[in-house]
Design a protein around this motif. Sequence first.
Motif, short mmCIF file in Angstrom:
data_model
loop_
_atom_site.label_atom_id
_atom_site.label_comp_id
_atom_site.label_asym_id
_atom_site.label_seq_id
_atom_site.Cartn_x
_atom_site.Cartn_y
_atom_site.Cartn_z
N LEU A 115 3.50 -2.86 -12.88
CA LEU A 115 2.99 -3.73 -11.83
C LEU A 115 1.74 -4.48 -12.30
O LEU A 115 1.57 -5.67 -12.00
N ALA A 116 0.88 -3.79 -13.03
CA ALA A 116 -0.34 -4.44 -13.51
C ALA A 116 -0.03 -5.52 -14.53
O ALA A 116 -0.78 -6.50 -14.66
N LYS A 170 -0.93 -10.09 -7.68
CA LYS A 170 -0.65 -9.50 -6.38
C LYS A 170 -1.28 -8.12 -6.24
O LYS A 170 -1.52 -7.66 -5.12
N LEU A 171 -1.54 -7.47 -7.36
CA LEU A 171 -2.13 -6.14 -7.32
C LEU A 171 -3.64 -6.18 -7.18
O LEU A 171 -4.25 -5.24 -6.63
N LEU A 172 -4.27 -7.24 -7.65
CA LEU A 172 -5.73 -7.32 -7.62
C LEU A 172 -6.30 -7.24 -6.20
O LEU A 172 -7.28 -6.51 -5.98
N PRO A 173 -5.75 -7.94 -5.20
CA PRO A 173 -6.37 -7.86 -3.86
C PRO A 173 -6.37 -6.47 -3.25
O PRO A 173 -7.19 -6.17 -2.40
N ILE A 174 -5.46 -5.61 -3.68
CA ILE A 174 -5.40 -4.27 -3.11
C ILE A 174 -5.67 -3.22 -4.18
O ILE A 174 -5.23 -2.08 -4.08
N SER A 175 -6.39 -3.62 -5.24
CA SER A 175 -6.66 -2.69 -6.33
C SER A 175 -7.55 -1.53 -5.91
O SER A 175 -7.61 -0.51 -6.60
N SER A 176 -8.24 -1.69 -4.79
CA SER A 176 -9.10 -0.59 -4.33
C SER A 176 -8.31 0.66 -4.00
O SER A 176 -8.87 1.76 -3.99
N PHE A 177 -7.01 0.51 -3.73
CA PHE A 177 -6.19 1.67 -3.38
C PHE A 177 -5.83 2.51 -4.61
O PHE A 177 -5.37 3.63 -4.46
N ILE A 178 -6.00 1.95 -5.81
CA ILE A 178 -5.70 2.73 -7.02
C ILE A 178 -6.96 3.07 -7.80
O ILE A 178 -6.88 3.73 -8.83
N ASN A 179 -8.11 2.62 -7.32
CA ASN A 179 -9.35 2.95 -8.03
C ASN A 179 -9.63 4.44 -8.00
O ASN A 179 -10.39 4.95 -8.84
N GLY A 180 -9.03 5.16 -7.06
CA GLY A 180 -9.25 6.60 -7.00
C GLY A 180 -8.72 7.34 -8.20
O GLY A 180 -9.13 8.47 -8.47
N GLN A 231 0.82 -1.20 0.00
CA GLN A 231 0.00 0.00 0.00
C GLN A 231 0.86 1.25 0.00
O GLN A 231 0.51 2.27 -0.63
N GLU A 232 1.99 1.21 0.67
CA GLU A 232 2.89 2.36 0.67
C GLU A 232 3.44 2.61 -0.74
O GLU A 232 3.57 3.76 -1.17
N VAL A 233 3.78 1.55 -1.45
CA VAL A 233 4.27 1.71 -2.83
C VAL A 233 3.19 2.32 -3.70
O VAL A 233 3.44 3.27 -4.46
N LEU A 234 1.98 1.80 -3.59
CA LEU A 234 0.88 2.34 -4.39
C LEU A 234 0.55 3.77 -3.99
O LEU A 234 0.27 4.62 -4.85
#
Length: 1504
Positions: free
Chosen positions: A480-481, A487-497, A452-455
């Motif tokens: 990354l995508a 590995k990015l899909l589970p935390i993709s909500s952090f980049i949906n913004g 999350q820090e990287v994203l």
Amino acid sequence: MTPGAVDSRKRPTPSDSTTVEPSPVGRRPTQSAQTQRDAFLSVIASAACSLREPGPPVIACDSRNVIVHLEQRLKPDADLVDRFLKCFQNFIIDESNFRRILLPMITGGRNGNSRTCESLARVLLSVAPIQTSVASTLLEKLPEYVGEDEGGSLGLPALMESIPRLILSQFRWLEYVVDSRSLTAKLLEVLTICPLSLKKEIISFLPELIIDADHEIVVQSLEAMLQDDLQLIVPILDAFSSFNLDEVLFEQVVTLALSSLRSADAEDLPLVVKFLLQSATPTNVKQVVQQLRENLQFVTIADVRMSKPDRKQKGKSPTTNCEALVLEAIRSGLRFQNLVLEAVLKEIRHVEGEENHRVVDIWLLLIIHLNGGPHRKTAQQLLFKKIVRGDIGRTLLRQCIQGRGDSLQDYFQTLVSVSEFCLRSTDRVAKQFGMRTLELLFEEFGETYYRQEVLGSLITLTGSGISHEVGSALDTLLLLATKQADKLLPISSFINGVLDSLEGFEDSHLHQVYRIFSHLAVSAWSSSGSSSGSSVASELFIIVRKQISSPDTKYKRMGIIGGVGLATCLCRDNNTENETEEQNHQRSTAQEAVFLLKTILDACKSSPLSRAFFYDELTAQAETNPLSGQLMNWISKHTNEFETLYLGDLENGQLQAGSNQTGIIEGEIWMNLDGEVSPIILNVLPMLTATDKSLTQALLFLPANFRLLSAVERAVNQGSLGSIDALLGCPIYLPKHQLLVGDAWEKLPRQQKEIACLSLFYAINWIRELINAFSTQIEGRLEDLITQTTREETVGKLCKRVRNLMFLESCLGECLASVKVSLPCLHSASNDKMQPKVETKPSSDVKKPPGKRGRKKEVDKTSDLNGSQRADEPSASGGRQQTIRDAFSRMLGTNAPKGSQGEAEAEEIQGHPSQTGCSEADANRRKPVNVESLEEQRWKFRPFHISSTALLTVQVPQDPCCPDSAAMLPIYLYLLQDLHLKLDACLGAPARKLAPWMQTSPQPKIPSGIDGMSGISVLKKLVYTFSSLRKHLECSKAVLQSADADASTQQSQDRSSDKHWEKESVAASNPSDERFHVPSKEAAQSVFLVIIRCLGKVAAFSDLTVSDSFPLLKDFLLAFKSTEPVNPDIAPSLAPGSMEEAFCQAYAYLDGLAESAIGTSITAATELVMTLKALVSCAQAFIEKSTDDQRQRRLNTRSSEILPFLRACLSSSAGTVVGSDWDADDWKKTKGDMLQQLLRMQIENSENPTQYLEELACTALPQVPSRNSKSKLGVEGYPALSPVTFMTWYRVLHEEVLVSLSKVMKDIQAKCKSKSSLSNDVVSGILDKVKQCITVHVALVNLTKTHEKAPVHAMAVKCGGKFVDSFLKGMDFLKTYYEDHKDTINVLVRDLQKATRIIQTLCSDAKGQKRMPVTCKVPLVKRSMERYVFCIKALLHGTSHGDSFWMGNLKHKDLHGHEISSQLYVDEADEDAEEEAEEEQEASEPELEDEIGHLSEGEGAEDT
């Protein structure tokens, strides 16, 4: 037998009492064994100590009292000491007795309470008379009790259970040692026979027992022991750190630690590193840092020092913790040892080459960055420099991060911070480093927090608003995508913004965003089997459909980009599996993609420009990505409507009967290259005047539709366009040419004029797309697909189409000069960079808030006049019809007319509503645009693609009437102008994007057509064009030389060229027009200038000096290789075929063009010199960034000699241009900018800049008459130096002498820091350089007496203060060497005083005449003069020459030295006081008019 004695013949039973009572006075003990034992017991008993079996000894008083009592009993009686020791030795023979004396004693209290205290052995070791013997006895007993458990792998047993440990514990923290030498010897003797665990414990308390005199013996012994067993390195170094060693022993210990660094175990490395960093001194710090870099290799899988994992640790290796401890030791050492920190930075700074760098180098810089402080920025800049130079590559970065997640947790944020810094850079290498670092961090740190820090870091960059930063962050997310989608899909909500802030992105950024989410959606689709299985896929589909259906063009464009990107990502043809399930999945995704494209097409039917943009997006995807067959079939089926929509039939090259009547304006066939065999015609005019508005709107996406058609044909037919080659030569139906010229044009109504302009505009864009499409057919890679005859025919038609294009643009320019028509924007690059930016004004239907006090603001008269001007009336700038010569004059680089700041065209169709099919609502919302000329609307044209540059390499058969090369120059010029536009777009530095309300651009930029390609990619496409540029350059040079040689020959060539131009124009089916011609000389001048500018762009491109681009750089240099032999002065130093030789030969070739450039214009000559400067800078950057070992290269004279040689040549080239016989008005037109650049290059690159400055200031500038003189001629030998250009020369010379003095002062400061005495010759050389600078400065200041203009005086005052400030930086140096060079330094101060007096006078004069340009600089100059006065006073008083200095009031004089009346009226008393003050030659404080007197040996000099 005495009472209480124990019989020696039997062992006492546990029940026996061992309490010893004092013997009666006068009774002597016997010499038997019993009496010897009684000696020990009796003495102990006399000290109130009771030995009870089996418990520990008990004392009735404090242990300190026991020690005092024993010393009193044993010290005076040596015989008692011997008997006591013998009795003690016999007593401890029994193990139980021995253990009892080693255990703590018990002190009895009055109330029955007891407590423990020191052991009896410890008490005996504190008794001075017996300390040495007792210590020896205890140590000798130690080997007897060493068992197998003492040296096992399990470590030491408990203290109370181990006799050896009890023995050693008695020696800790002794208050004093009687015989240190013997105790040391005994310890070292016992140490050799002890197991490892006991050795470590003995070594650990050696510093508590050893005195300074015994350190040498201990060091030698421990060093020998360490050579046998490296496991002792930790306790040995720990002991050494507690020793007070002398310098020799200390260096020996440090050397021992350095030697053990390579072979020490991983667990021991942290303490070794810590010891070395703490032991660093100015003498050994360099060696310590070097050894750390060479030997401190972090543990890897192949490292033999890596410890085997313990089974109890469940397979976890302890090496990771060791790495973390090593890093922590380094961090602690660098935090508290500033000496080591500076040595580390210095050492890493001098390491060059990727092969010479280590992983520890990165960590050292990261640790310094993490520690913060003043060196943080230095470490960051050094690391960035290493990255940019390629010293830290991908391999080293991977070794630094991969597999070390546990060790790097404390440094994670530092790595992220460094990565952000790299991503913010415009350098390509730094950007790649930042992307790779974040990718490795994302992969290595699997916890959600770290990812999350990287994203979060990347999302922050996307909101910076700076184009290259946003692009770098999105590129990283795309990486990354692509590689880490699971590995990015589970935390993709952090980049949906990111999807919520699409409005602020450019089109290139939108492509990246949608590509990121398309990859995630496809990944989710593949893993779950349907798009509903992932929130990312569902959200992306929803957003795209909403944007597509939006009536707002901006959001519709976003939806098109997202939809096309998602569709092509779903149908990418990169899967070769044959499984049925996989095929079914591909089929379903293809159907979803086709449905999405159909949805987009249906939404774009009502918006023709959105449809054009949709076609362009499809074309871009088809050209870059292989698409699936089903998607290609749908696109091919859709493009089949092109023929029925846009083309008409011809019979024998003529229209069918009755089909040439348009009803509104009469038309005819234009530009039929195929003649009678042409079967088709492009119906531009019929579609534009059709009653069906859909046909009119179809013209808006005609170029985009054809581009998509050509892309599909190339994809299907392996790059060939043979199936549609008829379109290249087909004619166009346009208005009759006779209606566009003369009185016929003036008589046409406005509606027909608009139709004519729009017809020409659509024809221009059609031909541009024809050139883009068919230029791909003449590339070398298609030689196997097309015959040579076909290729020659295609080349001929393309050249004719370029002539058609030039003619159409000329006609459109003339038409737009008399009627204002807002042309529609047909290209797809309508992002923020393309749209005009103006000050936003509220619409008319919105009520404006009243001004202050309710009064309305007054309307600007200028805007009122502009708004009331009739649209069909030509403005002042557009009243004259523009000719083709005017168009080519603009290509020469002169100031093009700036467009009016018209409002951005928010709507798609910008033509007349009745002719474009625009809805009435759109027409009502449209605001009038004040656009007049063709150049102001050129940004609306379809751009040329990079493939069109292939036309610059074609060879056209020569015509007998005119040389082919000269006849083709106008065509090449047209293409070269577009090439320069492309190079300017991709090679120029990106500008910082401002906030929307701060953007003010009077005219949009012309699209370059490079489609987001990088500079290196564009240059690789142009690698075969460089040699053609040289041919065109030589052709233009030949034309210019022949034009200057003979006027009659030039007239003959012009006639021949005009005849050839007319002939080729007729062959291209252009209508006859006498105005459409270009003189050969003007074309040659323009070609020469544009090519020089293109070469300058390429040479100044920084990415060319990256190691990966060296082959491309060499190809560029060899394309301009001189045919003449290399200069003999530098030839022996150049290796054949080397890059250095290529640089010299390229410079020689371009320098040979100077004569032609000077004959062309001052602009061309200056541009040539600037190109040569860029080439020299490129050579310098190449040498600095070369991948070879730089230390060896410095020893190689080839690299050390080439730069001085090239700089000397550059100075000569600039001097040649400056020394040319230019008219003063020519220099004045450039506002002095070009002259300043040339002068600076000539001075800075000369062999001795100061000497050349002295020549100019003392010889050339004094010959220039003042501005009041009527003469405007230049000075002899310096044609460019005249009264008109005097201020430019004066400013440059002042600034350059300041630069020269600053360099001398920096050299002085560096020599003073070294604290080494300088020889007299070196000091004299430095003082001579300072004297030259002062001479130049004084000469320049003296010129103010003849040039009395305010700018000259202001420059003298400003630079005079700066010169004094720079001179004062060397006062410490002057003070140090004043005694040895007194006369020289006095002369320096006396000469500088001449300038300071004049500056004082200038300041006073400016105050009187109220010259604001001068008076605004007076306060700073005043401070500088005061500092100068007091620094000179301190210099003389500090060197015992105070009598040489005096300070008085200056008399009020003008610049010529004449006294003038005072500015103030004073009474007689004040005048008397002033006279007395002058006689005493004193002054309390120096005012601005105060000045230092002359310096002489013991005499005061009078002010003049």
